[in-house]
Design a protein around this motif. Structure first.
Motif, mmCIF file in Angstrom:
data_model
loop_
_atom_site.group_PDB
_atom_site.id
_atom_site.type_symbol
_atom_site.label_atom_id
_atom_site.label_comp_id
_atom_site.label_asym_id
_atom_site.label_seq_id
_atom_site.Cartn_x
_atom_site.Cartn_y
_atom_site.Cartn_z
ATOM 1 N N SER A 466 0.830 -1.214 0.000
ATOM 2 C CA SER A 466 0.000 0.000 0.000
ATOM 3 C C SER A 466 0.864 1.263 0.000
ATOM 4 C CB SER A 466 -0.989 -0.010 1.169
ATOM 5 O OG SER A 466 -0.335 -0.369 2.344
ATOM 6 N N GLN A 468 3.837 1.414 -1.522
ATOM 7 C CA GLN A 468 4.315 1.539 -2.904
ATOM 8 C C GLN A 468 3.219 2.098 -3.809
ATOM 9 O OE1 GLN A 468 6.444 -1.831 -4.546
ATOM 10 N NE2 GLN A 468 6.966 -2.542 -2.497
ATOM 11 N N TRP A 469 2.004 1.634 -3.563
ATOM 12 C CA TRP A 469 0.842 2.061 -4.367
ATOM 13 C C TRP A 469 0.645 3.576 -4.251
ATOM 14 C CZ3 TRP A 469 -1.964 0.066 -8.096
ATOM 15 C CH2 TRP A 469 -3.227 0.568 -8.373
ATOM 16 N N ARG A 470 0.734 4.034 -2.986
ATOM 17 C CA ARG A 470 0.562 5.472 -2.751
ATOM 18 C C ARG A 470 1.668 6.273 -3.446
ATOM 19 N NH1 ARG A 470 -0.759 4.860 2.620
ATOM 20 N NH2 ARG A 470 1.436 5.109 3.128
ATOM 21 N N ASP A 471 2.933 5.774 -3.318
ATOM 22 C CA ASP A 471 4.064 6.470 -3.926
ATOM 23 C C ASP A 471 3.893 6.607 -5.436
ATOM 24 O OD1 ASP A 471 5.002 6.534 -1.427
ATOM 25 O OD2 ASP A 471 6.628 5.069 -1.709
ATOM 26 N N ARG A 472 3.422 5.565 -6.078
ATOM 27 C CA ARG A 472 3.301 5.577 -7.533
ATOM 28 C C ARG A 472 2.216 6.522 -8.005
ATOM 29 N NH1 ARG A 472 5.135 0.022 -10.289
ATOM 30 N NH2 ARG A 472 6.805 -0.347 -8.794
ATOM 31 N N ARG A 473 1.192 6.626 -7.203
ATOM 32 C CA ARG A 473 0.125 7.539 -7.605
ATOM 33 C C ARG A 473 0.603 8.946 -7.401
ATOM 34 N NH1 ARG A 473 -5.896 5.968 -6.048
ATOM 35 N NH2 ARG A 473 -5.238 6.691 -3.996
#
Lengths: 473, 236
Positions: A466, A468-473
């Motif tokens: 989660s 990593q997901w936030r960072d990519r967005r």
């Protein structure tokens, strides 16, 4: 069957620490798996035939009462006698009564897993009747005072060096490492037994309901000897082991030997219908040889109960042993560690189903659920699903370890709320960071050491999904 | 007693079947399933070639003599090769090659049929078995050959003992080539009453073998070490 006192985990650890066992398994087990694969490839439409065989087994079992009654009538019509046994003790008593009433002193046996399940040899020996196994592998383990470690290759756990030493000690032959010489010595010893035995006891691979025929397959010829030379032939048979007709039998036989030993057909496929035929008229000739009497002992021993259980599908099993050879657990620990006469994936289902989940709750866990067993099963038994069903039953019976129950409870608390899950995964990363080396965790404290004692655990990623997901967005 | 348990076992089975906790849809179709159809060779030359190839792959020796005289020579060569003094043979009426008993006797071989006295006469039974055990070679016919597995179908019956193909270390089978059928299923279709007629029907696929010691193949354990099949051009 008496459950072992030592828990499975400990038995497996002992097996893993046995260097001779590793050598024997490494030398032998690949023969089975490669042979099977080659033989199946030689069968046109093998997959369709396996589907069909599965349907035949399902059909037969869904009408087992009908086919069993039909089979028993046909056996008697051919001159055989049928005996019904609800459990192992009754079955042993039936064989023992036959032996006593006919003054039997020496019994020769061809391989039978049902008789192993019953403990027949012990029952006969306790009553003073001598019993000799005639399948070479069974003979070897009988001389060694052991039990089979594989349902079709009982001595697969022994190296040729061990067998040579054993025959040297027990038969007094010169020490040899040559299987040909060992086989010749066993042949000579067993020939004398065949010629003097009063009773032959065999298993049954398939019973044909329509004709009352017993089908027996062997490669050595011991099955033929056992059912031809002694004056009495007693066949012990599980009640599920039926096919409706000879045509169905020919379907099963195309799969059995291929799955078991990689042969298209075993060397000797015997179809026995009643005892030696007497002349119809006194002046006419009858059959020149064969046993005077044929007795068939139908053994339930839990099978009728399994038929109504969530693992009924295990009754499809034709005892080919293909699931043993491909099982990564069996290949490492061999058969004895399972503690039952039925080892491997099929044994991990049959044993708790037949003898009670309370005493055998750890066996359904002796699997990685990789499903290699399901892939090779000639009658398409969904073994991983059955193992899961039994794990479920063990849990319901309160047989799961306390740490596992607590662990699952803790996981449920963590996993049922996003906040708690994020917290927990961060905590796991943080706690394991000091012990992770190059992406792997090699050692964890108990009870988690149950995993790391035998394999490494992948280290948690530095950032959770989660994050990593936030960072990519 | 055993009949009492018959009802109890059948009742337990019915109780389980009535529960139908079986989650498996594969139990559903009540009609007997029919097997998938499969292409099999039917041309006699193909059948013969397949039978020979399969049997040779199983370490069986196959011979194709041009006529009966050559077939007899092959049989006698095998008998001489194993220095047989005693042979067990099926009755002449069931051998598709006339004159076998006479030819063997002329070659100095004592020929026995496998008749055993009733086991109630124990001394006679034991003596006869000891005599039969001396045989080095067994000579039989065959009811059929199965092309796809290289197997012989040997039925028991009057004049056709089981021991001829079992007790001696060498087995010679005489098979008319016209009796080779594609598969076991085809054999059952063309011989629907075979198991009613014979208490013992055995499919023999090569010599006796074991791999119980480290999966090392060894021939000749309890049954014959050598299997010779003589294919005869014309059926009897």
């Amino acid at each position: 069957m008496i459950p072992p006192r030592v828990p499975f985990r400990q038995r497996a650890a002992q097996a893993l620490a046995d260097p001779a066992l590793r050598v024997a398994l490494d030398r032998a087990v690949d023969h089975f798996t490669t042979g099977r694969a080659r033989a199946m490839a030689s069968l046109p439409g093998a997959d369709a035939l396996r589907d069909h065989a599965c349907r035949v087994r399902a059909h037969t079992l869904s009408r087992l009462d009908h086919y069993l009654a039909q089979f028993a009538e046909a056996v008697e019509a051919a001159g055989g006698r049928v005996h019904w046994a609800r459990d192992a003790a009754e079955a042993n008593q039936i064989v023992l009564d036959l032996a006593r009433s006919q003054g039997v002193k020496l019994v020769v046996k061809s391989k039978s897993m049902v008789s192993e399940e019953m403990g027949l040899n012990h029952a006969l020996e306790a009553a003073g009747v001598e019993v000799v196994e005639s399948d070479l592998g069974e003979y070897i383990i009988q001389l060694a005072g052991e039990t089979p470690s594989h349902i079709i290759a009982p001595a697969v756990h022994k190296t040729k060096e061990q067998v040579g030493q054993l025959l040297h000690e027990k038969l007094g032959i010169p020490l040899t490492h040559d299987p040909v010489e060992m086989t010749a010595a066993a042949r000579a010893a067993l020939r004398r037994v065949f010629l003097s035995a009063d009773m032959g006891v065999s298993g049954v691979n398939f019973g044909v309901a329509q004709t009352g025929t017993l089908c027996l397959v062997t490669n050595e010829g011991n099955g033929r000897m056992t059912t031809t030379l002694p004056r009495l032939h007693v066949a012990v048979m599980g009640i599920e082991r039926l096919v409706p007709t000879l045509d169905d039998l020919s379907v099963m036989l195309q799969l059995l030997a291929r799955s078991a030993t990689g042969q298209k057909l075993s060397v000797y496929t015997s179809l026995l219908t009643g005892p030696r035929r007497r002349p119809i008229d006194p002046g006419q000739p009858g059959e020149p040889d064969g046993p005077d009497e044929l007795h068939v002992v139908l053994v339930d021993n839990g099978r009728s109960r399994i038929l109504g259980s969530r693992v009924a599908e295990i009754l499809y099993c034709i005892r080919c042993g293909a699931c043993l050879g491909v099982c990564p657990v069996y290949r490492q620990i061999g058969g004895h560690a399972y503690g039952s006469v039925y080892p491997g994936p099929m044994g991990s289902v049959v044993t708790p189903a037949m003898f009670g989940i309370e005493d055998w709750a750890d066996l359904p866990h002796a699997s990685s659920l990789c499903a290699a067993c399901r892939d090779v099963c000639p009658v398409r038994i969904d073994l991983p699903q059955l193992l899961l069903n039994l794990r479920d039953e063990a849990t319901r019976a309160g047989k799961s370890p306390r740490w596992l129950r607590w662990g699952i409870r803790a996981y449920r608390i963590a996993a049922t709320s996003p906040t708690r899950f994020r917290l927990a995964s961060r905590l796991a990363t943080w706690l394991t960071r000091p012990i992770a080396r190059r992406g792997w965790i090699r050692r964890l404290p108990p009870p988690l050491s149950a995993w790391t004692d035998y394999r490494d655990f992948p280290a948690f990623a530095a950032k959770t999904f989660s994050q990593q997901w936030r960072d990519r967005r | 007693m055993s009949q009492l348990h018959r009802e109890s076992v059948l009742t337990a089975i019915r109780a389980s079947l009535a529960k139908v906790v079986l989650p498996d849809a594969r139990y559903e179709p009540p009609a007997r399933p029919s097997p998938p159809t499969r292409e099999v060779p039917t041309d006699p030359a193909d059948l013969r070639a397949a039978f020979v190839a399969e049997l040779q792959a199983l370490s069986g020796q196959v011979y194709s003599p041009a006529d009966h005289a050559e077939a007899m020579d092959i049989l006698l060569d095998v008998v001489r090769g194993c220095e047989a003094e005693v042979a067990i043979a099926w009755d002449e009426a069931y051998l598709p090659l006339p004159g076998v008993w006479e030819a063997l006797a002329a070659a100095g071989v004592r020929v026995l049929d496998s008749t055993l006295p009733p086991s109630s006469d124990e001394p006679a039974h034991a003596a006869r078995l000891a005599e039969l055990e001396q045989a080095t070679v067994g000579v039989t016919g065959a009811l059929a050959g199965l092309a796809d597995t290289g197997s012989l179908a040997l039925p028991s019956g009057p004049g056709r003992g089981r021991l001829a193909s079992l007790l001696p270390p060498v087995h010679v089978a005489l098979l008319p080539v016209a009796r080779i059928v594609p598969t076991m299923a085809a054999f059952f279709a063309s011989h629907p009453n075979v198991v009613r007629r014979s208490s013992n029907l055995v499919f023999v696929s090569g010599p006796s073998r074991t791999a119980d010691i480290e999966q090392t193949l060894t021939l000749g354990v309890h049954g014959p070490r050598e299997l010779h099949v003589v294919l005869l051009a014309s059926a009897l």
